[in-house]
Enzyme design. Structure first.
Site, PDB file in Angstrom:
ATOM      1  CG  HIS A 188     -45.793 -44.614  -9.720  1.00  0.00           C
ATOM      2  ND1 HIS A 188     -45.883 -43.243  -9.723  1.00  0.00           N
ATOM      3  CD2 HIS A 188     -46.442 -45.023  -8.599  1.00  0.00           C
ATOM      4  CE1 HIS A 188     -46.549 -42.830  -8.651  1.00  0.00           C
ATOM      5  NE2 HIS A 188     -46.908 -43.895  -7.952  1.00  0.00           N
TER       6      HIS A 188
ATOM      7  CG  ASP B 201     -56.380 -40.373  -3.039  1.00  0.00           C
ATOM      8  OD1 ASP B 201     -56.386 -40.887  -1.918  1.00  0.00           O
ATOM      9  OD2 ASP B 201     -55.714 -40.829  -3.994  1.00  0.00           O
TER      10      ASP B 201
ATOM     11  CG  ASN C 128     -53.164 -37.717  -7.484  1.00  0.00           C
ATOM     12  OD1 ASN C 128     -53.892 -38.267  -8.302  1.00  0.00           O
ATOM     13  ND2 ASN C 128     -52.285 -38.386  -6.755  1.00  0.00           N
TER      14      ASN C 128
ATOM     15  CG  ASP D 203     -54.819 -46.000  -4.076  1.00  0.00           C
ATOM     16  OD1 ASP D 203     -54.762 -45.107  -4.942  1.00  0.00           O
ATOM     17  OD2 ASP D 203     -54.183 -45.931  -3.009  1.00  0.00           O
TER      18      ASP D 203
ATOM     19  CG  HIS E 113     -54.907 -39.858   1.409  1.00  0.00           C
ATOM     20  ND1 HIS E 113     -54.273 -40.536   0.407  1.00  0.00           N
ATOM     21  CD2 HIS E 113     -54.036 -39.818   2.439  1.00  0.00           C
ATOM     22  CE1 HIS E 113     -53.072 -40.902   0.807  1.00  0.00           C
ATOM     23  NE2 HIS E 113     -52.893 -40.477   2.045  1.00  0.00           N
TER      24      HIS E 113
ATOM     25  CG  ASN F  64     -49.297 -42.995   1.807  1.00  0.00           C
ATOM     26  OD1 ASN F  64     -49.387 -43.530   2.906  1.00  0.00           O
ATOM     27  ND2 ASN F  64     -49.413 -41.703   1.639  1.00  0.00           N
TER      28      ASN F  64
ATOM     29  CG  HIS G 214     -58.991 -44.590  -4.719  1.00  0.00           C
ATOM     30  ND1 HIS G 214     -58.905 -44.281  -3.387  1.00  0.00           N
ATOM     31  CD2 HIS G 214     -57.899 -44.028  -5.295  1.00  0.00           C
ATOM     32  CE1 HIS G 214     -57.816 -43.554  -3.167  1.00  0.00           C
ATOM     33  NE2 HIS G 214     -57.186 -43.397  -4.318  1.00  0.00           N
TER      34      HIS G 214
ATOM     35  CG  HIS H 237     -54.179 -42.288  -8.453  1.00  0.00           C
ATOM     36  ND1 HIS H 237     -54.322 -41.017  -7.949  1.00  0.00           N
ATOM     37  CD2 HIS H 237     -54.365 -43.128  -7.393  1.00  0.00           C
ATOM     38  CE1 HIS H 237     -54.556 -41.071  -6.647  1.00  0.00           C
ATOM     39  NE2 HIS H 237     -54.595 -42.348  -6.285  1.00  0.00           N
TER      40      HIS H 237
END
Ligand code: DOR
Length: 380
Positions: A276, A136, A79, A272, A163, A245, A45, A47
């Site tokens: 950012h 997700d 995403n 996860d 999710h 989250n 998992h 991003h």
């Protein structure tokens, strides 16, 4: 390469010091006294924000960061912008991934635009290389869509990752429980489907998954290092930097995750990793860096070595049908260091562990028979 006096992490735990020959070009003999050799960890998992958000991460920066964290294989979520919901952009990502220092696999979206309405073409996405389907970051499917999604994923030979959070209920514990319950009901109605619950964070979620497994449902689950290590009390101290989250939960929830991991009800640890940029984080974006702190945070949990292997090496691969392929990490379990986001290879510098003194560090990572990262360790 010959590694001497190294302990090896495997399915039966840690071996006694031994000599191991690993396939890694260019290297010779090395005394690895005090170090642990493990097959590279697989992160189910992550991003990687590519395409669309280069200020947060790219395939290259994410893969480099993962190598420094001890992951030789990571699974990128869909995403991005555009969302990975069509075969052509997925094929483009797969082509770029060939040149990365570690292996990157891709999840494709379950629904177009992650909007919960129109299913993507699971079979075509599978042919293009997707290892699983997940929306997700969102969870907007109603029950009927969820059932159809499970059927489509099963027919394409993939697990459906969810999710678990009913968005209209917010992100409290009851929202997770409701979503897990609904997904397990849907799973029961679709023989042959495989369901994987992402970032489980509550005792209620764990209890439902345990019951599902007892009834022989094909459900698996993951927990993150931050949900296993931290609680809501830590968020208070962290302010906006602690936003994630699902949110960090109670001590009881955290303890339930730890018990479930030891039991095997939670199959895998997955980061996860959600980088950012500083502006987005200050504006309240959910998520933080995960790759480069994971190993130390996980090692601090004091897991049985067999559980560590199962959760970080074996089960993540079984869940997405991948095997270990000449990918190794060398760990110094006693190395102490202070977490400083500024030193991360990732573009995401935000971490709830900033300033903590932790133990356990990656010394070397190999992938595809090449050394892709090596750290000169300074021993006190
Ligand atoms: O904290 C989170 N960040 N949770 C998610 O589900 C999505 C992720 C992101 O993409 O930033």
């Amino acid at each position: 390469m010959h590694l001497q006096n190294v302990r090896v992490l495997g399915p039966t735990g840690l071996s006694l010091p031994t000599t191991v020959e690993i396939n890694a070009a260019g290297a010779v003999e090395r005394d690895a006294s005090g170090l642990i050799l493990s097959p590279g960890w697989l992160d189910l998992h992550a991003h990687l924000r590519d395409p669309g958000f280069p200020q947060k991460e790219t395939l290259q920066s994410g893969a480099t960061s993962a190598a420094f964290g001890g992951f030789t294989h990571v699974v990128a979520m869909a995403n991005t912008r555009p969302v990975t919901d069509r075969p052509a952009p997925l094929r483009a990502l797969m082509a770029r991934a060939v040149d990365l220092p570690i292996r990157v696999s891709f999840v494709a979206a379950v629904t177009m635009g992650l909007e919960g309405r129109t299913l993507t073409d699971a079979a075509a996405l599978r042919r293009a290389g997707a290892v699983a389907l997940s929306d997700d970051g969102r969870h907007l499917m109603d029950k009927a869509t969820l059932r159809r999604a499970l059927r489509a994923a099963a027919e394409a030979g993939m697990p459906l990752l969810i999710h678990a959070q009913i968005e209209r209920l917010g992100n409290g514990p009851e929202s997770e429980a409701a979503a897990v319950e609904e997904a397990l009901e849907a799973l029961q109605a679709v023989p042959g489907a495989r369901l994987h619950i992402q970032h489980v964070s509550t005792r209620a979620g764990v209890d439902l998954i345990r019951t599902g497994k007892r009834h022989a449902l094909r459900v698996t689950a993951e927990a993150t290092p931050h949900h296993l290590a931290l609680t809501a009390a830590d968020v208070l101290a962290l302010g906006p930097h602690g936003r994630v989250n699902p949110p960090l939960r109670s001590v009881d929830d955290r303890d339930a995750l730890r018990e479930a991991l030891a039991e095997g009800v939670i199959d895998a640890i997955a980061t996860d990793h959600a980088p950012h940029d500083a502006d987005a984080k200050a504006a309240g974006a959910n998520g933080f860096h995960g790759f480069e702190t994971a190993l130390a945070v996980v090692m601090d949990l004091g897991l049985d070595d067999r559980v560590l292997y199962r959760a970080c090496v074996e089960r993540p691969r079984e869940i997405i049908g991948q095997s270990i392929d000449d990918e190794w990490i060398l760990i110094d379990p006693t190395a102490e260091w202070i977490v400083d986001g500024g030193s991360f290879k990732s573009r995401g510098k935000n971490t709830p562990f900033a300033g903590r003194r932790v133990r356990g560090r990656i010394v070397m990572t190999t992938c595809r028979s090449q050394i892709v990262m090596e750290r000169v360790m300074q021993h006190a």
